[in-house]
Design a protein around this motif. Structure first.
Motif, short mmCIF file in Angstrom:
data_model
loop_
_atom_site.label_atom_id
_atom_site.label_comp_id
_atom_site.label_asym_id
_atom_site.label_seq_id
_atom_site.Cartn_x
_atom_site.Cartn_y
_atom_site.Cartn_z
N THR A 1 43.12 50.11 40.43
CA THR A 1 43.17 48.69 40.30
C THR A 1 44.69 48.12 39.87
N PRO A 2 45.04 47.06 40.01
CA PRO A 2 46.50 46.45 39.79
C PRO A 2 46.63 46.56 38.21
N GLN A 3 45.70 46.40 37.52
CA GLN A 3 45.85 46.76 35.92
C GLN A 3 46.16 48.17 35.94
N SER A 4 46.08 48.98 36.56
CA SER A 4 46.52 50.52 36.10
C SER A 4 47.84 50.75 36.45
N ILE A 5 48.45 49.95 37.76
CA ILE A 5 49.60 50.17 38.02
C ILE A 5 50.35 49.35 37.00
N ARG A 6 50.00 48.11 36.61
CA ARG A 6 50.86 47.18 35.79
C ARG A 6 51.05 48.17 34.34
N MET A 7 50.08 48.89 34.01
CA MET A 7 50.33 49.96 32.96
C MET A 7 51.18 50.88 33.16
N ALA A 8 51.26 51.32 34.47
CA ALA A 8 52.17 52.52 34.68
C ALA A 8 53.58 52.07 34.73
N ILE A 9 53.85 50.94 35.52
CA ILE A 9 55.27 50.46 35.43
C ILE A 9 55.55 50.22 34.13
N THR A 10 54.85 49.49 33.19
CA THR A 10 55.26 49.14 31.60
C THR A 10 55.62 50.30 30.95
N ILE B 1 58.75 43.58 28.07
CA ILE B 1 58.01 44.55 27.74
C ILE B 1 56.83 43.97 26.28
N VAL B 2 57.45 43.30 25.55
CA VAL B 2 56.56 42.63 24.65
C VAL B 2 55.38 42.06 25.29
N TYR B 3 55.82 41.15 26.28
CA TYR B 3 54.81 40.35 27.00
C TYR B 3 53.97 41.42 27.83
N ALA B 4 54.55 42.55 28.44
CA ALA B 4 53.36 43.22 28.94
C ALA B 4 52.64 43.84 27.99
N LEU B 5 53.06 44.30 26.85
CA LEU B 5 51.97 44.79 25.77
C LEU B 5 51.15 43.78 25.29
N ALA B 6 51.56 42.62 25.15
CA ALA B 6 50.52 41.54 24.58
C ALA B 6 49.63 41.15 25.83
N PHE B 7 50.19 41.05 26.89
CA PHE B 7 49.20 40.99 27.92
C PHE B 7 48.17 41.98 28.18
N SER B 8 48.58 43.23 27.85
CA SER B 8 47.54 44.30 27.94
C SER B 8 46.38 44.19 26.96
N MET B 9 46.94 43.56 25.59
CA MET B 9 46.23 43.51 24.39
C MET B 9 45.13 42.29 24.65
N PHE B 10 45.81 41.24 24.97
CA PHE B 10 45.12 39.89 24.80
C PHE B 10 44.82 39.22 26.08
N VAL C 1 59.16 51.66 32.06
CA VAL C 1 60.26 50.90 31.64
C VAL C 1 60.31 51.07 30.07
N THR C 2 59.33 51.28 29.45
CA THR C 2 59.23 51.54 27.87
C THR C 2 59.66 52.91 27.43
N LEU C 3 59.09 53.65 28.18
CA LEU C 3 59.61 55.38 27.85
C LEU C 3 61.03 55.60 27.66
N PRO C 4 61.92 55.39 28.43
CA PRO C 4 63.24 55.65 27.79
C PRO C 4 63.70 55.40 26.50
N ILE C 5 63.20 54.02 26.11
CA ILE C 5 63.24 53.62 24.86
C ILE C 5 62.66 54.35 23.65
#
Lengths: 314, 313
Positions: B275-284, A136-145, B287-291
């Motif tokens: 766009t794939p970017q949007s899908i990537r954000m949605a998956i992230t 997830i850190v990677y995903a966040l970093a990726f979306s930022m940088f 996965v993050t939301l429960p935490i």
């Protein structure tokens, strides 16, 4: 203390001893499965170290594999990749040790906050990254940088960006970037232990200092800092014993074609040798070398701690 | 958020200003910078999560031009598509099951074992305790671990996720310390009533140890939810993929995905506005939301856990 009272109780109830023995067997039987679990998952893998002494290739049984003695260990010295990998590992470890005072500073800053809700907010938010995975850190970093990430998009909006900056694929700066990412993930969590230490400082000390006319900065310098210094030293010593264990998951996840060379740490190399190259024996030898040095470091550091602080750390 | 925190030190400092002037000016600057830096740190921590969130609910095409503070347009299409992606739902179920089952196993094993260790009557008590504790300090290494798990037949097995984590030395220390603080009289009276060890454990020890057990359960659950390397190295079966690994593969295959999307685009399929970017954000987000959702409620357990660890260590 507890054991003496228990044994006194035991003396009083000696007439029950046969009963106790029966209980003992029952308890032993109940504890057995757990001993087996610990044995199976922590001790049995140690037998795998034997692979380091053979020229093992998957598919051929170990009994038909030639014994190679210490050859696989000697190989490490002639392995041209070993130098850079050790360099990466040590550099990243040293950088993270260099940032070790930051969580302490952060804890002091948080403890100086007077507003209750703000303090809670800072603590809650700063600890959050500890509970997310490196993926997830990677995903966040990726979306930022990344080149199409938030930072580049923002720079573009301001009209500042020429070519988009690829932070995660920057060969020269990768150590710094990774150290900052690690700091981002761990600062709040590491601060908790210091905050606990600060809370346990006797408040009379602060009152006395105030009466003497000491300001905030002086109370921090003369009371808070010395009180949490022992904690700092213990953590520092522990991180020295972990010198060769620079975070495996972090560098695996953040590895890409551009930076792979510079963040291949020892653990990552062991994995690549084993599963990618398929050289189980050599991989095990390198892994063993790492484990043994780590254990030696831990004992050394523990010994030093006992000598200078009168108290071990493990 | 920033403006409220910045105005706060001013409000705090204005009160004592009337009484002692010389120290206050210094105090005010100290507070100001202290609050400012902390507020910036809070922002730096929260913003990536916030960014992912607003991007994921933005209109995909508008978001490409960049979002900063507010969503660009509004669309839940990314989520609708994500949920329908092959394997996502299975992965969510696997992640959820490993979290629940793994946590239950860890909690039971650590607490029951810790209880047994507190019994003076247990033969070789010290030796058994040490035998388990020492496992905290060594690690056989990657290949030995890999080969051992394979030998046990745990490759491509759900048990790989939940069995090796059953017993953790650190948890055992925490629970044992807690149980030792409980009044012995409760157990004695149950014993006189004829209750056996397991009965005493389930009806007295376990309920009374709830504070520490809750803490450990929370740690174990977060650990289970986040672990992916066992999946990465030893489980290939698509039926047993965890959400974390699906996200990881997805991030790495983003180029493949964009190809797929362009293909669909050309065929005039449903994904025209995504766009794939949007899908990537949605998956992230998924996965993050429960935490992120569960975390603030459980924060006190976390803090309690590390404090106890600190006292022990």
């Amino acid at each position: 203390m507890e054991t003496t009272t228990a044994s006194q109780a035991g003396k009083k109830r000696r007439f029950k001893s046969s009963h106790r023995r029966k209980d003992g067997y029952k308890l032993l039987l109940a504890a057995l499965p757990f001993v087996l679990i610990a044995f199976a998952f922590s001790y049995v893998p140690l037998f795998g170290w034997i692979y380091a002494f053979f020229d093992y290739h998957p598919g051929i049984p170990l009994s038909k594999t030639p014994f190679s003695g210490l050859d696989r260990f000697r190989e490490m010295f002639s392995d041209p990749r070993m130098g850079p990998v050790l360099m990466n590992t040590l550099a990243l470890s040293f950088l993270s040790i260099l940032t070790a005072p930051i969580p302490m500073l952060f804890a002091i800053m948080v403890s100086e906050v007077r507003s209750g809700w703000f303090k809670r907010l800072v603590q809650t938010v700063s600890t959050l990254p500890h509970y997310i995975s490196w993926i997830i850190v990677y995903a966040l970093a990726f979306s930022m940088f990344s080149t199409e990430g938030a930072v580049n998009a923002f720079l573009m909006k301001l009209g500042l960006g020429g070519a988009p900056v690829d932070v995660l694929g920057n060969y020269e700066r990768v150590w710094t970037v990774q150290t900052l990412l690690l700091l981002w993930k761990s600062v709040g969590w590491s601060a908790i232990i210091y905050l606990a230490a600060i809370v346990s400082i006797d408040s009379e000390q602060y009152d006395a200092a105030k009466v003497d006319g000491a300001g905030r900065r002086r109370t921090i310098w003369h009371i808070t800092l010395p009180s949490i210094m022992p904690t700092f030293i213990v953590l520092l010593l522990l991180s020295i014993s972990n010198l060769l264990s620079a975070g495996f998951e972090q560098y695996l996840v953040f590895s890409n074609v551009m930076v792979a060379d510079r963040i291949e740490v020892l653990d990552l190399y062991v994995y690549r040798l084993g599963l990618v190259t398929g050289d189980y024996s050599y991989s095990t030898a390198v892994g063993m070398f790492k484990s043994i040095i780590s254990i030696v470091l831990l004992f050394t550091v523990n010994l030093l701690s006992k000598k200078f602080r009168g108290q071990g750390i493990v | 958020m920033n403006s409220t925190t910045a105005s706060k030190p001013a409000a705090v400092a204005s009160k004592p200003e009337r009484r002692k002037r010389p120290i206050d000016y210094k105090d005010w600057t100290f507070n100001f910078f202290n609050y400012l830096i902390l507020a910036l740190l809070v922002l730096a921590t929260i913003y990536p999560f916030y960014y992912i969130f607003i991007y994921s609910i933005s209109d995909s095409i508008q978001a490409q031009k960049g979002v900063t503070f507010w969503p660009a347009g509004f669309s839940l299409e990314a989520y609708q598509t994500t949920v329908k992606l092959p394997g996502i739902m299975d992965a969510a179920i696997v992640s959820l099951s490993r979290t629940v089952v793994g946590t239950l196993i860890t909690v039971f094993c650590c607490s029951f074992f810790a209880y047994l260790i507190t019994k003076e009557e247990l033969p070789f008590r010290k030796a058994i305790y040490r035998f388990v504790l020492v496992t905290m300090y060594f690690n056989a290494g990657f290949i030995p671990w890999y080969l051992t798990m394979k030998t046990y037949g745990l490759q491509n097995s759900f048990l790989l996720y939940v069995l090796p984590t059953a017993l953790a030395g650190f948890n055992v220390i925490l629970i044992k310390t807690f149980i030792e603080q409980l009044p012995a009289s409760l157990e004695e009276s149950a014993k006189i009533d004829g209750a056996g060890y397991f009965k005493i454990y389930t009806s007295i020890i376990f309920p009374l140890s709830m504070p520490i057990i809750a803490t450990i359960a929370v740690f174990a659950a977060v650990g289970q939810w986040n672990t992916w390397f066992d999946n990465y190295f030893l489980v290939e079966s698509p039926k047993l993929q965890t959400l974390q690994l699906v996200l990881y593969n997805f991030l790495n295959q983003s180029s493949n995905l964009s190809n797929a999307t362009t293909e669909q685009l050309n065929r005039g399929d449903l994904v025209r506005t995504l766009t794939p970017q949007s899908i990537r954000m949605a998956i992230t987000m998924l996965v993050t939301l429960p935490i992120v959702l569960v975390y603030p409620m459980l924060q006190r357990y976390f803090v309690k856990g590390i404090m106890m660890g600190a006292v022990k260590g």
